[in-house]
Design an enzyme around this catalytic site. Structure first.
Site, PDB file in Angstrom:
ATOM      1  N   LYS A  13      32.299 -21.320 -40.765  1.00 10.24           N
ATOM      2  CA  LYS A  13      31.742 -20.032 -40.318  1.00 10.24           C
ATOM      3  C   LYS A  13      32.604 -18.859 -40.785  1.00 10.24           C
ATOM      4  O   LYS A  13      32.090 -17.856 -41.265  1.00 10.24           O
ATOM      5  CB  LYS A  13      31.639 -19.970 -38.777  1.00 10.24           C
ATOM      6  N   ARG A  88      29.841 -18.354 -27.183  1.00 13.35           N
ATOM      7  CA  ARG A  88      30.160 -19.783 -27.120  1.00 13.35           C
ATOM      8  C   ARG A  88      29.696 -20.407 -25.804  1.00 13.35           C
ATOM      9  O   ARG A  88      29.868 -21.605 -25.616  1.00 13.35           O
ATOM     10  CB  ARG A  88      31.667 -19.977 -27.236  1.00 13.35           C
ATOM     11  N   ARG A 127      43.493 -27.311 -42.966  1.00 15.86           N
ATOM     12  CA  ARG A 127      43.310 -25.864 -43.113  1.00 15.86           C
ATOM     13  C   ARG A 127      44.641 -25.108 -43.075  1.00 15.86           C
ATOM     14  O   ARG A 127      45.516 -25.406 -42.277  1.00 15.86           O
ATOM     15  CB  ARG A 127      42.416 -25.378 -41.970  1.00 15.86           C
ATOM     16  N   ARG A 160      47.283 -23.395 -38.243  1.00 11.49           N
ATOM     17  CA  ARG A 160      47.054 -22.833 -36.919  1.00 11.49           C
ATOM     18  C   ARG A 160      47.544 -23.800 -35.851  1.00 11.49           C
ATOM     19  O   ARG A 160      47.372 -25.008 -35.990  1.00 11.49           O
ATOM     20  CB  ARG A 160      45.555 -22.585 -36.733  1.00 11.49           C
ATOM     21  N   ARG A 171      38.771 -29.388 -28.994  1.00 12.98           N
ATOM     22  CA  ARG A 171      37.884 -28.262 -29.330  1.00 12.98           C
ATOM     23  C   ARG A 171      36.470 -28.754 -29.620  1.00 12.98           C
ATOM     24  O   ARG A 171      35.489 -28.097 -29.272  1.00 12.98           O
ATOM     25  CB  ARG A 171      38.453 -27.475 -30.525  1.00 12.98           C
TER      26      ARG A 171
HETATM   27  P1  AMP Z   1      38.112 -19.870 -33.388  1.00 12.72           P
HETATM   28  O1  AMP Z   1      39.034 -19.111 -34.280  1.00 12.72           O
HETATM   29  O2  AMP Z   1      36.725 -19.304 -33.364  1.00 12.72           O
HETATM   30  O3  AMP Z   1      38.131 -21.354 -33.655  1.00 12.72           O
HETATM   31  O4  AMP Z   1      38.675 -19.683 -31.888  1.00 12.72           O
HETATM   32  C1  AMP Z   1      39.964 -20.124 -31.540  1.00 12.72           C
HETATM   33  C2  AMP Z   1      40.090 -20.224 -30.038  1.00 12.72           C
HETATM   34  O5  AMP Z   1      39.883 -18.925 -29.442  1.00 12.72           O
HETATM   35  C3  AMP Z   1      39.071 -21.117 -29.358  1.00 12.72           C
HETATM   36  O6  AMP Z   1      39.443 -22.490 -29.389  1.00 12.72           O
HETATM   37  C4  AMP Z   1      39.066 -20.541 -27.935  1.00 12.72           C
HETATM   38  O7  AMP Z   1      40.232 -20.926 -27.237  1.00 12.72           O
HETATM   39  C5  AMP Z   1      39.180 -19.045 -28.218  1.00 12.72           C
HETATM   40  N1  AMP Z   1      37.842 -18.413 -28.383  1.00 12.72           N
HETATM   41  C6  AMP Z   1      37.332 -17.868 -29.519  1.00 12.72           C
HETATM   42  N2  AMP Z   1      36.098 -17.372 -29.299  1.00 12.72           N
HETATM   43  C7  AMP Z   1      35.819 -17.624 -27.995  1.00 12.72           C
HETATM   44  C8  AMP Z   1      34.682 -17.385 -27.174  1.00 12.72           C
HETATM   45  N3  AMP Z   1      33.572 -16.783 -27.640  1.00 12.72           N
HETATM   46  N4  AMP Z   1      34.749 -17.779 -25.868  1.00 12.72           N
HETATM   47  C9  AMP Z   1      35.850 -18.379 -25.377  1.00 12.72           C
HETATM   48  N5  AMP Z   1      36.945 -18.651 -26.096  1.00 12.72           N
HETATM   49  C10 AMP Z   1      36.939 -18.287 -27.402  1.00 12.72           C
END
Ligand code: AMP
Length: 228
Positions: A13, A88, A127, A160, A171
């Site tokens: 994404k 989410r 990654r 990360r 996750r």
């Molecule tokens: P991402 O970079 O999108 O994989 O997000 C990394 C982490 O940020 C996730 O595993 C969650 O802990 C938090 N996070 C990101 N977006 C959301 C969301 N919309 N709602 C809740 N937690 C989020």
């Protein structure tokens, strides 16, 4: 054009959102990036969010909703945006609908990135992210030309903290439990478009997304002019 990218972590994404943001000249809003910035800056939000992110859990709705609302209300979002990683949960999706309704808008397309669990684990565990400009690499599939350094800005590439194998599985579990239901929610509203992203040819997927956006825009402008 108000667009959402939905799908499991590691579905591509972020990479696609960057490409579409450049191609269509609309901002890429990543809730994960906004949260990580808050953690790095040590803001109150960052302090609250940190341990959820590190464990691979979702940050509570209200914290994320506030961050996204602040961002969407900025001037550069008037013509549209690509939302990556938000919503989410069903409650976030409903708040987003409400936020856009208050602005006299609605979501145009939700792209659902479908991908196998095996691909996700492979992608996330390899990654690498540039600490300076945020560019994405993969140890095997998208290596940088200078080991450990970003091709775009020379910054140092890092893994990360939540891309460790145990956290990746957590996750995915959280995605399955709390986010997957949104596919049905957007399917019912008729704006869901599925993109199969097991294919690693990034440009081909970008073209597919871009063409779908153009077709939708065209239809929207015909309807706006009263032509059905
Ligand atoms: P991402 O970079 O999108 O994989 O997000 C990394 C982490 O940020 C996730 O595993 C969650 O802990 C938090 N996070 C990101 N977006 C959301 C969301 N919309 N709602 C809740 N937690 C989020």
């Amino acid at each position: 054009m108000m667009i959402v990218f939905l799908g499991p972590p590691g579905a591509g994404k972020g990479t696609q959102a960057e490409a579409i943001s450049k191609g269509k000249n609309i901002p890429h809003i990543s809730s994960g990036n906004l949260l990580r910035e808050a953690v790095e800056d040590g803001t109150e939000t960052g302090i609250k969010a940190r341990h959820y992110i590190e464990k691979g859990l979702l940050v509570p709705d209200q914290i994320v909703v506030d961050i996204i609302e602040d961002r969407i209300l900025k001037n550069d979002c008037k013509a549209g945006f690509v939302l990556d990683g938000f919503p989410r949960t069903l409650s976030q999706a409903k708040v987003l609908d409400e936020m856009l309704r208050n602005l006299g808008n609605t979501l145009d397309i939700v792209f659902y990135f479908s991908v196998s669990k095996e691909s996700v684990v492979q992608r996330l565990s390899g990654r690498l992210i540039c600490g300076a400009c945020g560019a994405n690499y993969h140890k095997i599939y998208v290596p940088s030309s200078k080991d450990g350094l970003c091709d775009k800005c020379g910054g140092k590439l890092n893994q990360r903290a939540d891309d460790k194998p145990e956290t990746i599985l957590e996750r995915l579990r959280v995605y399955h439990e709390q986010t997957e239901g949104l596919i049905d929610y957007y399917e019912k509203s008729g704006i869901l478009r599925e993109i199969s992203s097991d294919d690693r040819r990034v440009e081909m997927i970008t073209k597919k997304i871009s063409d779908t956006i153009d077709n939708t825009l065209q239809k929207k402008s015909l309807i706006g002019r009263g032509v059905n």
